[in-house]
Design an enzyme around this catalytic site. Structure first.
Site, short mmCIF file in Angstrom:
data_model
loop_
_atom_site.label_atom_id
_atom_site.label_comp_id
_atom_site.label_asym_id
_atom_site.label_seq_id
_atom_site.Cartn_x
_atom_site.Cartn_y
_atom_site.Cartn_z
N SER A 96 5.97 21.21 4.52
CA SER A 96 6.21 20.55 5.81
C SER A 96 4.91 20.13 6.47
CB SER A 96 6.99 21.48 6.74
OG SER A 96 8.26 21.78 6.20
N SER A 154 19.59 16.11 11.71
CA SER A 154 18.30 16.51 11.15
C SER A 154 17.20 16.33 12.19
CB SER A 154 17.96 15.68 9.91
OG SER A 154 16.64 15.98 9.46
N GLN A 156 14.28 15.87 11.39
CA GLN A 156 13.32 14.93 10.79
C GLN A 156 13.39 13.55 11.43
OE1 GLN A 156 14.25 15.19 6.62
NE2 GLN A 156 12.96 16.99 6.30
N GLU A 161 16.64 26.33 6.39
CA GLU A 161 16.12 26.32 5.01
C GLU A 161 16.08 27.71 4.39
OE1 GLU A 161 12.94 24.74 7.20
OE2 GLU A 161 11.43 25.75 5.98
#
Length: 439
Positions: A29, A176, A178, A320
Site C-alpha cells: 500500500s 472501496s 481506493q 484485508e
C-alpha cells in the site's frame, strides 16, 4: 475449476510449537502510493526497501509508461535495491496493464488524466468485474473524456489533455476507499485543486485513506481532512520523497497466526511504533483471540498456546485481514462473528463467499451474512483449498494446513501479488532455527 487444472501446494503441518523471526519486505500500500506521488513530483524521489511484487511492479511499469524514469539504485538489500524515480512530463499514448491490482486500476487513471494523449487500461479477466464506476464518473465530472463503451468497468481509455481543471466532486466510495485515495493523490496537480465529498455508506478500510493523507503531507501537499467525509487538496508543489518503506503488516498476518494455532512465538522485526497500515489492527485482534502480543524494539511478537478463542469483530477498517482471521476462527474452540466487510465481495474475488465455500468444503461450519461471516467450531479434514487467484485466500489455506493434515492450496503462486517469497519464508519459519525467514 478442477483440482487438476493447476498444481496444488501441499501445506506443511506442524506437530509442535513454532519459534521464528520473520523479516518481511515493504508494504504494498505504501510502495504504490509513493510511486504515484513520485511520478507527479517536482523533483526525484528515492524509495528504500520498496516491495517488489506483482502489484508494485505493475505500478512501476504504469508510471514508466506515462513518462517517469525509474531505476534501481544503491546496494542490493535483503529484498532488492532501492528505487530512484525521476518524474517526467506525463504523456500518452500508452497502454497500462493493471493486472488484478486495485491500486493500479484506481490510482493511475487520475494521473493519466494529466497526461497529453490517450491512456488505455485493461487487466486480468477478474479485474474487468471489479468496481470502477466512481473513478470513471469522477473523471468525467472533472471534464475528462473516458471511453468505456458504456460499461463502467475495465477496459477503458482516459483521453488526457495535459491538464485537469479540478474543483468540487461528490463520489460514493462505499465500495472501496481506493476511490478516495486515487483522487486525493492527484488533486494537488489539478489547476484548482480538489474538494472531494463522499456521499453514501461508510467508507471501508479508512486507515488506507489516512495513509494517503499522511503520504500527501509527507511531500508537502496541503490537505484539509478536518470535516468527516470531506477532503480539500490545495493546488501546488509536490515534493520528492526519500523514505524507508515500512514492512507490510497485512502480509505478517499468516506468519503471526502460526504462533497462535501451533503455539510458540513469531516475531516480525521493524514493526513501527506508529503506522497508518491496517495490519496494525492485528495486535488487538490476536490479543482478543488469546495470544500474548508484545511490541518493543525487537518488533512485534505474538506468543500462543495453540488454544484459540473466537471473537466478535467489526473488520470494516481492516478487511484485508479477514481471510487470516477467518482461518484462525475456523480452528478456534468458540464461535466467531466477523462483521462490517460486505465490501470484500468486490475484492480479488468475493472473499466472503470464497471463505465460506472453502472452509465448509473442509468440514467447517461457516454461514455468510449480509456483511460478514459466522464461524462455529467444527472438525476440519484435509482437501484442496482453492485460492480464486486471491493471494490472501492462498495464505489462509496455509494457516489451516498448519493444524489440519492433508491440506493442499491451489495456485499458491498467486501470493506473488504481494509476497513473491511466501512459500520460502513459510517453510523457513517452520523448519529453520530461530531467525529463520531472513533471506
Amino acid at each position: 475449476m478442477s483440482d487438476e487444472a493447476t498444481e496444488n501446494w501441499p501445506a506443511p503441518t506442524v506437530e509442535g510449537p513454532v519459534s521464528a523471526t520473520v523479516f518481511l519486505p515493504g508494504s504494498k500500500s505504501l510502495t504504490n502510493r509513493y510511486l504515484v506521488l513520485a511520478a507527479i513530483a517536482d523533483e526525484p524521489s528515492r524509495l528504500r526497501a520498496p516491495l517488489r511484487s506483482r502489484d508494485t511492479l505493475l505500478m512501476a511499469e504504469a508510471v514508466r509508461s506515462l513518462g517517469t524514469d525509474l531505476q534501481d539504485a544503491g546496494a542490493t538489500g535483503a529484498f532488492g535495491a532501492d528505487w530512484l524515480i525521476t518524474p517526467g512530463r506525463l504523456r500518452g499514448p500508452a497502454s497500462i496493464n493493471v493486472g488484478l491490482a486495485g491500486t493500479v486500476m484506481r490510482f493511475v487513471p487520475p494521473i493519466a488524466a494529466l497526461a497529453d494523449g490517450d491512456i488505455f487500461f485493461d487487466g486480468d479477466p477478474h479485474a474487468r468485474v471489479r468496481p470502477m464506476g466512481p473513478i470513471i464518473q469522477a473523471l468525467r465530472g472533472l471534464g475528462i473524456d473516458v471511453d468505456d463503451n458504456g460499461g463502467g468497468r475495465l477496459p477503458f481509455t482516459v483521453k488526457g489533455t495535459g491538464s485537469v481543471r479540478g474543483g468540487t466532486l461528490e463520489i460514493d466510495s462505499s465500495a472501496s476507499s481506493q476511490f478516495v485515495s486515487a483522487l486525493l493523490l492527484a488533486g494537488a496537480r489539478f489547476e484548482d485543486g480538489l474538494t472531494l465529498r463522499h456521499v453514501g455508506g461508510q467508507v471501508p478500510s479508512e486507515p488506507h485513506v489516512t495513509m494517503t493523507v499522511e503520504a500527501l503531507r509527507d511531500v508537502g501537499v496541503v490537505i484539509d481532512d478536518s470535516e468527516p467525509d470531506v477532503w480539500r487538496v490545495e493546488p501546488g508543489r509536490v515534493g520528492g520523497l526519500d523514505v524507508m518503506v515500512e514492512p507490510d503488516l497485512s502480509n505478517a498476518a499468516p506468519f503471526l497466526a502460526a504462533a497462535m494455532v501451533a503455539g510458540g512465538q513469531v516475531t516480525i522485526p521493524g514493526w513501527p511504533q506508529y503506522t497508518t497500515q491496517a495490519g496494525d489492527h492485528l495486535r488487538d485482534l490476536f490479543d482478543e483471540m488469546g495470544a500474548d502480543v508484545t511490541l518493543d524494539r525487537d518488533g512485534l511478537t505474538v506468543r500462543g498456546t495453540g488454544e484459540v478463542y473466537g471473537l466478535d469483530a467489526d473488520l470494516s477498517a481492516a478487511g484485508e485481514l479477514t481471510p487470516t482471521i477467518a482461518a484462525i476462527a475456523a480452528l478456534a474452540g468458540t464461535p466467531s462473528h466477523l462483521r462490517g466487510i460486505a465490501h470484500l465481495r468486490g475484492h480479488e474475488t468475493d472473499r466472503l463467499k470464497a471463505l465460506a465455500t472453502e472452509l465448509n468444503r473442509l468440514g467447517g461450519n461457516v454461514t455468510e451474512t449480509e456483511d460478514g461471516l459466522i464461524i462455529k467450531p467444527a472438525p476440519l479434514r484435509g482437501g484442496v483449498f482453492h485460492s480464486y487467484a486471491d493471494h490472501r485466500m492462498a495464505t489462509a489455506g496455509a494457516v489451516i494446513g498448519l493444524k489440519v493434515p492433508g491440506i493442499s492450496v491451489e495456485d499458491i503462486g498467486t501470493t506473488a501479488k504481494t509476497l513473491p517469497e511466501f512459500t520460502q519464508l513459510w517453510e523457513r519459519m517452520l523448519t529453520g532455527p530461530d531467525g529463520a525467514g531472513h533471506p
